[in-house]
Design a protein around this motif. Structure first.
Motif, PDB file in Angstrom:
ATOM      1  N   GLN A 192       0.835  -1.198   0.000  1.00  0.00           N
ATOM      2  CA  GLN A 192       0.000   0.000   0.000  1.00  0.00           C
ATOM      3  C   GLN A 192       0.872   1.251   0.000  1.00  0.00           C
ATOM      4  OE1 GLN A 192      -3.275  -0.311   3.011  1.00  0.00           O
ATOM      5  NE2 GLN A 192      -2.319  -2.295   3.427  1.00  0.00           N
ATOM      6  N   PHE A 193       0.547   2.181  -0.885  1.00  0.00           N
ATOM      7  CA  PHE A 193       1.289   3.434  -0.982  1.00  0.00           C
ATOM      8  C   PHE A 193       0.334   4.609  -1.099  1.00  0.00           C
ATOM      9  CE2 PHE A 193       4.041   0.236  -3.159  1.00  0.00           C
ATOM     10  CZ  PHE A 193       5.064   0.204  -2.215  1.00  0.00           C
ATOM     11  N   ALA A 194       0.671   5.699  -0.425  1.00  0.00           N
ATOM     12  CA  ALA A 194      -0.040   6.967  -0.577  1.00  0.00           C
ATOM     13  C   ALA A 194       0.847   7.896  -1.402  1.00  0.00           C
ATOM     14  CB  ALA A 194      -0.348   7.580   0.782  1.00  0.00           C
ATOM     15  N   VAL A 195       0.286   8.491  -2.443  1.00  0.00           N
ATOM     16  CA  VAL A 195       1.056   9.331  -3.352  1.00  0.00           C
ATOM     17  C   VAL A 195       0.550  10.770  -3.251  1.00  0.00           C
ATOM     18  CG1 VAL A 195       1.800   9.679  -5.731  1.00  0.00           C
ATOM     19  CG2 VAL A 195       1.309   7.364  -4.913  1.00  0.00           C
ATOM     20  N   PRO A 196       1.279  11.660  -2.560  1.00  0.00           N
ATOM     21  CA  PRO A 196       0.873  13.062  -2.494  1.00  0.00           C
ATOM     22  C   PRO A 196       0.867  13.685  -3.891  1.00  0.00           C
ATOM     23  CG  PRO A 196       2.527  12.575  -0.821  1.00  0.00           C
ATOM     24  CD  PRO A 196       2.494  11.405  -1.757  1.00  0.00           C
ATOM     25  N   VAL A 197      -0.192  14.373  -4.235  1.00  0.00           N
ATOM     26  CA  VAL A 197      -0.302  14.955  -5.565  1.00  0.00           C
ATOM     27  C   VAL A 197      -1.278  16.115  -5.519  1.00  0.00           C
ATOM     28  CG1 VAL A 197      -2.138  13.351  -6.238  1.00  0.00           C
ATOM     29  CG2 VAL A 197      -0.770  14.443  -8.028  1.00  0.00           C
ATOM     30  N   ARG A 198      -1.028  17.114  -6.338  1.00  0.00           N
ATOM     31  CA  ARG A 198      -1.957  18.239  -6.430  1.00  0.00           C
ATOM     32  C   ARG A 198      -3.202  17.808  -7.194  1.00  0.00           C
ATOM     33  NH1 ARG A 198       0.981  23.129  -8.889  1.00  0.00           N
ATOM     34  NH2 ARG A 198      -0.366  22.711 -10.674  1.00  0.00           N
ATOM     35  N   GLN A 199      -4.348  18.354  -6.842  1.00  0.00           N
ATOM     36  CA  GLN A 199      -5.608  17.941  -7.458  1.00  0.00           C
ATOM     37  C   GLN A 199      -5.566  18.023  -8.974  1.00  0.00           C
ATOM     38  OE1 GLN A 199      -8.412  16.719  -5.973  1.00  0.00           O
ATOM     39  NE2 GLN A 199      -9.407  16.521  -7.966  1.00  0.00           N
ATOM     40  N   ASP A 200      -4.988  19.094  -9.499  1.00  0.00           N
ATOM     41  CA  ASP A 200      -5.005  19.281 -10.949  1.00  0.00           C
ATOM     42  C   ASP A 200      -3.918  18.508 -11.678  1.00  0.00           C
ATOM     43  OD1 ASP A 200      -2.893  20.765 -10.025  1.00  0.00           O
ATOM     44  OD2 ASP A 200      -3.341  22.567 -11.202  1.00  0.00           O
ATOM     45  N   ARG A 201      -3.118  17.710 -10.939  1.00  0.00           N
ATOM     46  CA  ARG A 201      -2.093  16.904 -11.597  1.00  0.00           C
ATOM     47  C   ARG A 201      -2.305  15.407 -11.393  1.00  0.00           C
ATOM     48  NH1 ARG A 201       2.093  19.870 -13.595  1.00  0.00           N
ATOM     49  NH2 ARG A 201       2.238  18.035 -14.914  1.00  0.00           N
ATOM     50  N   LYS A 202      -3.465  15.018 -10.895  1.00  0.00           N
ATOM     51  CA  LYS A 202      -3.720  13.606 -10.604  1.00  0.00           C
ATOM     52  C   LYS A 202      -3.702  12.749 -11.868  1.00  0.00           C
ATOM     53  CE  LYS A 202      -7.063  12.824  -7.519  1.00  0.00           C
ATOM     54  NZ  LYS A 202      -8.312  13.050  -6.738  1.00  0.00           N
ATOM     55  N   ARG A 203      -4.265  13.257 -12.962  1.00  0.00           N
ATOM     56  CA  ARG A 203      -4.274  12.467 -14.199  1.00  0.00           C
ATOM     57  C   ARG A 203      -2.869  12.266 -14.744  1.00  0.00           C
ATOM     58  NH1 ARG A 203      -9.554  14.604 -17.613  1.00  0.00           N
ATOM     59  NH2 ARG A 203     -11.081  14.172 -15.979  1.00  0.00           N
ATOM     60  N   ASP A 204      -2.071  13.298 -14.632  1.00  0.00           N
ATOM     61  CA  ASP A 204      -0.686  13.192 -15.093  1.00  0.00           C
ATOM     62  C   ASP A 204       0.058  12.140 -14.276  1.00  0.00           C
ATOM     63  OD1 ASP A 204       1.652  14.076 -16.589  1.00  0.00           O
ATOM     64  OD2 ASP A 204       2.324  14.973 -14.707  1.00  0.00           O
ATOM     65  N   MET A 205      -0.138  12.152 -12.959  1.00  0.00           N
ATOM     66  CA  MET A 205       0.504  11.172 -12.084  1.00  0.00           C
ATOM     67  C   MET A 205       0.022   9.760 -12.409  1.00  0.00           C
ATOM     68  SD  MET A 205       2.585  10.451  -9.614  1.00  0.00           S
ATOM     69  CE  MET A 205       2.928  11.952  -8.694  1.00  0.00           C
ATOM     70  N   LEU A 206      -1.268   9.619 -12.647  1.00  0.00           N
ATOM     71  CA  LEU A 206      -1.827   8.307 -12.965  1.00  0.00           C
ATOM     72  C   LEU A 206      -1.224   7.752 -14.250  1.00  0.00           C
ATOM     73  CD1 LEU A 206      -3.881   6.035 -12.418  1.00  0.00           C
ATOM     74  CD2 LEU A 206      -5.548   7.368 -13.735  1.00  0.00           C
ATOM     75  N   ARG A 207      -1.137   8.591 -15.284  1.00  0.00           N
ATOM     76  CA  ARG A 207      -0.567   8.115 -16.557  1.00  0.00           C
ATOM     77  C   ARG A 207       0.883   7.681 -16.385  1.00  0.00           C
ATOM     78  NH1 ARG A 207      -3.935  12.346 -18.885  1.00  0.00           N
ATOM     79  NH2 ARG A 207      -2.277  13.853 -18.503  1.00  0.00           N
TER      80      ARG A 207
END
Length: 469
Positions: A219-234
């Protein structure tokens, strides 16, 4: 211990071997002998422990002796959702192939006429959702006086969906002299009260502490800004060895828009959510199960009970509002002894939700600051495996590598301050979609984000305000 040690018939053992199983899971090893001895059973087990087979297998052998009568099912299995009812039916078909048992499925979204015809022929096992069962009962199309075996599955989910009054009503229609089985991931007080009322001296089997997560899941938690979540997911989808993945979102609109975005980026993805009718949902699940798509974007309608073999990853694109949902979401991977990986995206608004999840599961979720770190951490326990990373079947295009502003540590601020900050950063423009494959983020208006109808669950009180007020 082997299945052959549990007292099952040779025909059933043959079907189990054909399905590729030899050793029972702990819940199966404990529950099957008790069910075969006609005892009432309470089974408390987290998702992914094989509890469906723990009642399906002995039921097949019990029902092998006897004859069905028109409109009078010999046994009844209650499920909270259509998808779970379908899954149990598939288990009966798979394991009961050497038995001549008649089965009927009573669920909404399909022809009632066909279901009535099946009941008229007589069925050995009836698998139903409470709503459709009560509908047909009140129409006089079904009699429950000949039902000698009742199984209430996913009881805590029944509670969440408000089905407990229906279940109590159904129990009063059944013979008092019957065998009753109750299975649940947790045992909140209302479920304990239900069990005390309708089960007779049950044997309680608990194979894991309620609300614990599977130890086979990293299990991992990935801190990310709301408007960059799709970029992180890709980026994570492109770097990881993602064979099959389920991506969970809190809103149905987010499911639809994220699926469109992934398809434009070249991923082979599908979607499932509560606004889809039953045939469409089953069609999407079939595409996922047969690997025609290897990524499924889902709302919490798919979080509980669905057993899709070989899901390697779960992504919580939105951190779940309810801590229990976290356990059930990530339980889609790491099933039947396999290893799995679960990532949860954490924005500044999610700090309190993550705290509640960690309190529930009794452990801290490891924070990761970048996709590269996520990849290294996920592979640490499996360094001998030299498989090359695979992308979605459509061949994902490489997303922009600018990660410097793609991550932000969750700020533990008061709810009011956090909400004001989120409103200030959120664009007020109308929805705008980027060009296919460009990696440009799609903006969603404040009005769309605030629509109550989009939520799958209740809106927390501190969010029940008008944005921009």
């Amino acid at each position: 211990m082997k299945f052959a040690d549990l007292g099952l018939s040779d025909e059933l053992l043959h079907a189990v071997r054909d399905a590729g199983y030899d050793e029972p899971t702990p819940i199966q090893a404990s529950a099957i002998p008790s069910v075969l001895m006609m005892r009432d059973v309470i089974g408390v087990a987290q998702t992914g422990t094989g509890k469906t087979a723990s009642f399906v297998l002995p039921m097949i052998d019990i029902l092998a002796h006897g004859r069905s009568r028109a409109r009078m099912p010999r046994s009844l299995i209650l499920e909270p959702t259509r998808e779970l009812a379908h899954q149990v039916a598939e288990n009966f078909e798979k394991y009961g192939k050497h038995h001549k048992l008649e089965m009927a499925l009573l669920i909404g979204g399909v022809s009632m006429g066909d279901q009535i015809k099946a009941l008229e022929k007589g069925v050995d096992v009836l698998i139903a959702t409470p709503g459709r069962l009560m509908d047909l009962f009140e129409r006089g199309n079904i009699l429950l006086t000949g039902c000698s075996l009742l199984c209430i599955d996913e009881a805590d989910r029944m509670l969440d969906m408000g089905f407990i009054p229906d279940i109590e009503n159904i129990c009063t229609k059944l013979p008092k002299q019957r065998q009753t089985l109750l299975f649940s991931a947790t045992m909140p007080p209302p479920i304990k009260k239900l069990a005390d009322k309708f089960l007779d001296n049950p044997k309680t089997i608990e194979v894991a502490r309620p609300a614990t997560t599977n130890t086979n899941i990293q299990q991992f938690a990935v801190p990310v800004r709301q408007d960059r979540k799709r970029d992180m997911l890709r980026k994570l989808l492109a770097q990881e060895e993602v064979r099959t993945a389920i991506i969970f979102c809190n809103r149905k609109t987010t499911v639809r828009e994220l699926n469109k975005s992934l398809k434009r980026s070249g991923f082979a993805s599908g979607e499932i959510h509560g606004d889809m009718d039953q045939p469409a949902r089953l069609a999407e699940l079939d595409l996922f199960k047969t690997n025609q798509v290897n990524i499924l974007v889902a709302s919490d309608v798919a979080a509980r009970g669905l057993d899709v073999k070989g899901v390697s990853h779960v992504f919580n694109f939105d951190a779940p509002w309810h801590p229990d949902d976290y356990v059930h979401r990530i339980g889609r991977t790491g099933r039947a002894g396999a290893k799995g990986i679960a990532y949860t995206f954490v924005t500044s608004d999610d700090a309190e939700n993550i705290d509640n999840i960690e309190k529930l599961i009794g452990q801290k979720i490891e924070r990761l600051e970048s996709p590269a770190e996520a990849l290294d951490k996920a592979k640490a326990d499996d360094s001998a495996d030299e498989k090359k990373p695979r992308r979605g079947r459509g061949g994902a295009k490489k997303a922009d590598s600018d990660t410097a502003d793609a991550q932000a540590k969750p700020a533990r601020k008061s709810r009011t301050a956090t909400k004001q900050k989120a409103q200030a950063e959120r664009p007020a423009t109308s929805p705008r979609k980027g060009r296919a494959g460009s990696g440009r983020e799609e903006r969603v208006s404040d009005a769309a984000l605030a629509t109550p109808d989009d939520w799958n669950g209740p809106i927390p009180a501190f969010l029940d305000v008008k944005l921009g007020a």
